[in-house]
Design a protein around this motif. Structure first.
Motif, PDB file in Angstrom:
ATOM      1  N   ARG A 160      19.657  14.771 -25.809  1.00  0.00           N
ATOM      2  CA  ARG A 160      20.328  15.894 -26.457  1.00  0.00           C
ATOM      3  C   ARG A 160      20.189  15.815 -27.976  1.00  0.00           C
ATOM      4  NH1 ARG A 160      24.653  16.607 -29.126  1.00  0.00           N
ATOM      5  NH2 ARG A 160      25.414  14.491 -28.737  1.00  0.00           N
ATOM      6  N   GLN A 161      20.408  14.650 -28.534  1.00  0.00           N
ATOM      7  CA  GLN A 161      20.310  14.516 -29.981  1.00  0.00           C
ATOM      8  C   GLN A 161      18.869  14.664 -30.470  1.00  0.00           C
ATOM      9  OE1 GLN A 161      22.193  10.867 -31.188  1.00  0.00           O
ATOM     10  NE2 GLN A 161      24.271  11.597 -30.737  1.00  0.00           N
ATOM     11  N   ALA A 162      17.921  14.170 -29.692  1.00  0.00           N
ATOM     12  CA  ALA A 162      16.518  14.309 -30.085  1.00  0.00           C
ATOM     13  C   ALA A 162      16.086  15.772 -30.064  1.00  0.00           C
ATOM     14  CB  ALA A 162      15.636  13.477 -29.154  1.00  0.00           C
ATOM     15  N   LEU A 163      16.494  16.518 -29.049  1.00  0.00           N
ATOM     16  CA  LEU A 163      16.151  17.944 -28.976  1.00  0.00           C
ATOM     17  C   LEU A 163      16.803  18.717 -30.109  1.00  0.00           C
ATOM     18  CD1 LEU A 163      16.440  18.622 -25.128  1.00  0.00           C
ATOM     19  CD2 LEU A 163      14.354  18.559 -26.488  1.00  0.00           C
ATOM     20  N   ALA A 164      18.046  18.371 -30.445  1.00  0.00           N
ATOM     21  CA  ALA A 164      18.750  19.084 -31.512  1.00  0.00           C
ATOM     22  C   ALA A 164      18.100  18.848 -32.867  1.00  0.00           C
ATOM     23  CB  ALA A 164      20.216  18.650 -31.534  1.00  0.00           C
ATOM     24  N   ARG A 165      17.611  17.648 -33.126  1.00  0.00           N
ATOM     25  CA  ARG A 165      17.018  17.338 -34.427  1.00  0.00           C
ATOM     26  C   ARG A 165      15.574  17.831 -34.545  1.00  0.00           C
ATOM     27  NH1 ARG A 165      19.074  11.295 -36.261  1.00  0.00           N
ATOM     28  NH2 ARG A 165      21.317  11.644 -35.892  1.00  0.00           N
ATOM     29  N   SER A 166      14.875  17.917 -33.433  1.00  0.00           N
ATOM     30  CA  SER A 166      13.468  18.308 -33.491  1.00  0.00           C
ATOM     31  C   SER A 166      13.260  19.804 -33.455  1.00  0.00           C
ATOM     32  CB  SER A 166      12.712  17.679 -32.316  1.00  0.00           C
ATOM     33  OG  SER A 166      13.161  18.230 -31.095  1.00  0.00           O
ATOM     34  N   ALA A 167      14.289  20.578 -33.058  1.00  0.00           N
ATOM     35  CA  ALA A 167      14.167  22.033 -32.913  1.00  0.00           C
ATOM     36  C   ALA A 167      13.097  22.404 -31.894  1.00  0.00           C
ATOM     37  CB  ALA A 167      13.874  22.691 -34.257  1.00  0.00           C
ATOM     38  N   LYS A 168      12.908  21.532 -30.895  1.00  0.00           N
ATOM     39  CA  LYS A 168      11.961  21.808 -29.817  1.00  0.00           C
ATOM     40  C   LYS A 168      12.690  21.856 -28.482  1.00  0.00           C
ATOM     41  CE  LYS A 168       8.028  19.585 -32.117  1.00  0.00           C
ATOM     42  NZ  LYS A 168       6.988  18.524 -32.024  1.00  0.00           N
ATOM     43  N   VAL A 169      11.983  22.314 -27.470  1.00  0.00           N
ATOM     44  CA  VAL A 169      12.518  22.330 -26.114  1.00  0.00           C
ATOM     45  C   VAL A 169      11.618  21.471 -25.236  1.00  0.00           C
ATOM     46  CG1 VAL A 169      13.592  24.592 -26.344  1.00  0.00           C
ATOM     47  CG2 VAL A 169      11.230  24.419 -25.552  1.00  0.00           C
ATOM     48  N   ALA A 170      12.187  20.972 -24.156  1.00  0.00           N
ATOM     49  CA  ALA A 170      11.429  20.150 -23.218  1.00  0.00           C
ATOM     50  C   ALA A 170      11.051  20.972 -22.000  1.00  0.00           C
ATOM     51  CB  ALA A 170      12.254  18.934 -22.789  1.00  0.00           C
ATOM     52  N   VAL A 171       9.800  20.872 -21.580  1.00  0.00           N
ATOM     53  CA  VAL A 171       9.319  21.528 -20.362  1.00  0.00           C
ATOM     54  C   VAL A 171       9.321  20.484 -19.250  1.00  0.00           C
ATOM     55  CG1 VAL A 171       7.426  22.769 -19.276  1.00  0.00           C
ATOM     56  CG2 VAL A 171       7.906  23.106 -21.714  1.00  0.00           C
ATOM     57  N   ALA A 172       9.978  20.789 -18.147  1.00  0.00           N
ATOM     58  CA  ALA A 172      10.174  19.803 -17.084  1.00  0.00           C
ATOM     59  C   ALA A 172       9.945  20.432 -15.721  1.00  0.00           C
ATOM     60  CB  ALA A 172      11.588  19.215 -17.158  1.00  0.00           C
ATOM     61  N   LYS A 173       9.713  19.591 -14.736  1.00  0.00           N
ATOM     62  CA  LYS A 173       9.620  19.991 -13.332  1.00  0.00           C
ATOM     63  C   LYS A 173      10.839  19.457 -12.582  1.00  0.00           C
ATOM     64  CE  LYS A 173       4.566  20.258 -12.882  1.00  0.00           C
ATOM     65  NZ  LYS A 173       3.383  19.714 -12.172  1.00  0.00           N
ATOM     66  N   TYR A 174      11.297  20.238 -11.606  1.00  0.00           N
ATOM     67  CA  TYR A 174      12.457  19.830 -10.823  1.00  0.00           C
ATOM     68  C   TYR A 174      12.424  20.547  -9.475  1.00  0.00           C
ATOM     69  CZ  TYR A 174      14.435  24.345 -12.159  1.00  0.00           C
ATOM     70  OH  TYR A 174      14.640  25.681 -12.352  1.00  0.00           O
ATOM     71  N   ALA A 175      13.226  20.071  -8.541  1.00  0.00           N
ATOM     72  CA  ALA A 175      13.298  20.661  -7.208  1.00  0.00           C
ATOM     73  C   ALA A 175      14.482  21.609  -7.133  1.00  0.00           C
ATOM     74  CB  ALA A 175      13.435  19.562  -6.153  1.00  0.00           C
ATOM     75  N   TRP A 176      14.230  22.781  -6.518  1.00  0.00           N
ATOM     76  CA  TRP A 176      15.308  23.776  -6.394  1.00  0.00           C
ATOM     77  C   TRP A 176      15.014  24.711  -5.233  1.00  0.00           C
ATOM     78  CZ3 TRP A 176      19.908  24.137  -8.849  1.00  0.00           C
ATOM     79  CH2 TRP A 176      20.640  25.320  -8.708  1.00  0.00           C
ATOM     80  N   SER A 177      15.956  24.836  -4.328  1.00  0.00           N
ATOM     81  CA  SER A 177      15.854  25.750  -3.178  1.00  0.00           C
ATOM     82  C   SER A 177      14.572  25.519  -2.379  1.00  0.00           C
ATOM     83  CB  SER A 177      15.934  27.211  -3.640  1.00  0.00           C
ATOM     84  OG  SER A 177      17.169  27.462  -4.272  1.00  0.00           O
ATOM     85  N   GLY A 178      14.258  24.260  -2.130  1.00  0.00           N
ATOM     86  CA  GLY A 178      13.143  23.931  -1.260  1.00  0.00           C
ATOM     87  C   GLY A 178      11.773  24.088  -1.872  1.00  0.00           C
ATOM     88  N   ARG A 179      11.680  24.144  -3.190  1.00  0.00           N
ATOM     89  CA  ARG A 179      10.376  24.258  -3.829  1.00  0.00           C
ATOM     90  C   ARG A 179      10.420  23.602  -5.204  1.00  0.00           C
ATOM     91  NH1 ARG A 179       9.222  30.330  -5.875  1.00  0.00           N
ATOM     92  NH2 ARG A 179       7.439  29.163  -6.669  1.00  0.00           N
ATOM     93  N   GLU A 180       9.236  23.291  -5.728  1.00  0.00           N
ATOM     94  CA  GLU A 180       9.137  22.710  -7.052  1.00  0.00           C
ATOM     95  C   GLU A 180       9.116  23.812  -8.097  1.00  0.00           C
ATOM     96  OE1 GLU A 180       6.714  18.980  -8.906  1.00  0.00           O
ATOM     97  OE2 GLU A 180       5.492  20.653  -8.215  1.00  0.00           O
TER      98      GLU A 180
END
Length: 234
Positions: A53-73
């Motif tokens: 959280r602190q790294a994202l707040a200081r860098s003014a960037k967002v993280a792109v991630a993969k996760y599982a939701w409703s039976g799909r990636e």
């Protein structure tokens, strides 16, 4: 036999896997979906959560991630909101329709119409989204209906919706919209929108009285000749 996503050999099946960090402006807003606040899973995840959280707040960037939701990636964006990390669902590129398929037919827009639209935008510009206009009126109306049915009371009357009229003159519609917006904000004065020049119309010439009388006499003579004939069988 189908297998559950968590049983597949995918890292995102049981956790959120960060793939990259990018500037927020590089993400097309049409790909961003619903947002969910994330919570660390216990004391072990508290420190990595706070660090990210602190790294994202200081860098003014967002993280792109993969996760599982409703039976799909799925693909998602992690950003910071106050002291919480928010996960926004993202659409895959093949889930987005090509905008070229939805383009309207070619039309001409005048500079006066553009100025009118800009005047309307200036009149309706505000600094926040606080106010009665941004309330969930549907939920409020539904609550009133439920309360009326529970108390065996008559249902509240629904407001009559205004029938949309045909917009024949775009400039007139813009002028009226600007005037309504100014009246709603308590402003006075006429809207600074210019009317388009109206097309000249030419009146149809009426036939002379003598020609009309002669034509009427001919029609009467033809009518007499026709009436003397026997009607044809169908």
């Amino acid at each position: 036999m189908t297998r559950r996503l968590r049983d597949l050999p995918l890292p995102a099946a049981k956790s959120i896997e960060i793939e990259a960090f990018v500037p927020l402006k590089s993400v097309d807003p049409i790909r961003i979906g619903e947002g969910y606040c994330l919570q660390p899973a216990g004391q072990v995840a508290a420190k990595p959560y706070k660090l990210l959280r602190q790294a994202l707040a200081r860098s003014a960037k967002v993280a792109v991630a993969k996760y599982a939701w409703s039976g799909r990636e799925r693909l998602g964006v992690l950003r910071v909101r106050d002291d919480v990390i928010v996960l926004h669902a993202m659409r895959w590129p093949d889930e987005i329709r090509d905008p070229a398929e939805l383009l309207p037919p070619p039309v001409e827009i005048s500079q006066e119409e553009i100025d009118g639209a800009l005047a309307l935008m200036d009149t309706m510009t505000r600094e926040d989204l606080e106010g009665e206009e941004f309330r969930d009126t549907y939920t409020d109306a539904l609550a009133q209906v439920i309360e009326a049915k529970q108390g065996d009371k008559p249902l509240p009357e629904a407001p009559q919706a205004e029938e949309p009229g045909k917009v024949l003159d775009l400039m007139a519609a813009l002028t009226e919209s600007v005037s309504r917006a100014k009246a709603a904000r308590g402003e006075t004065g006429d809207a600074d929108v210019h009317d388009l020049p109206k097309k000249k119309t030419t009146a149809k010439k009426t036939p002379a009285a003598g020609k009309t009388a002669a034509k009427t006499a001919q029609e009467q003579t033809a009518s007499k000749k026709v009436s003397g004939r026997r009607p044809r069988s169908a």
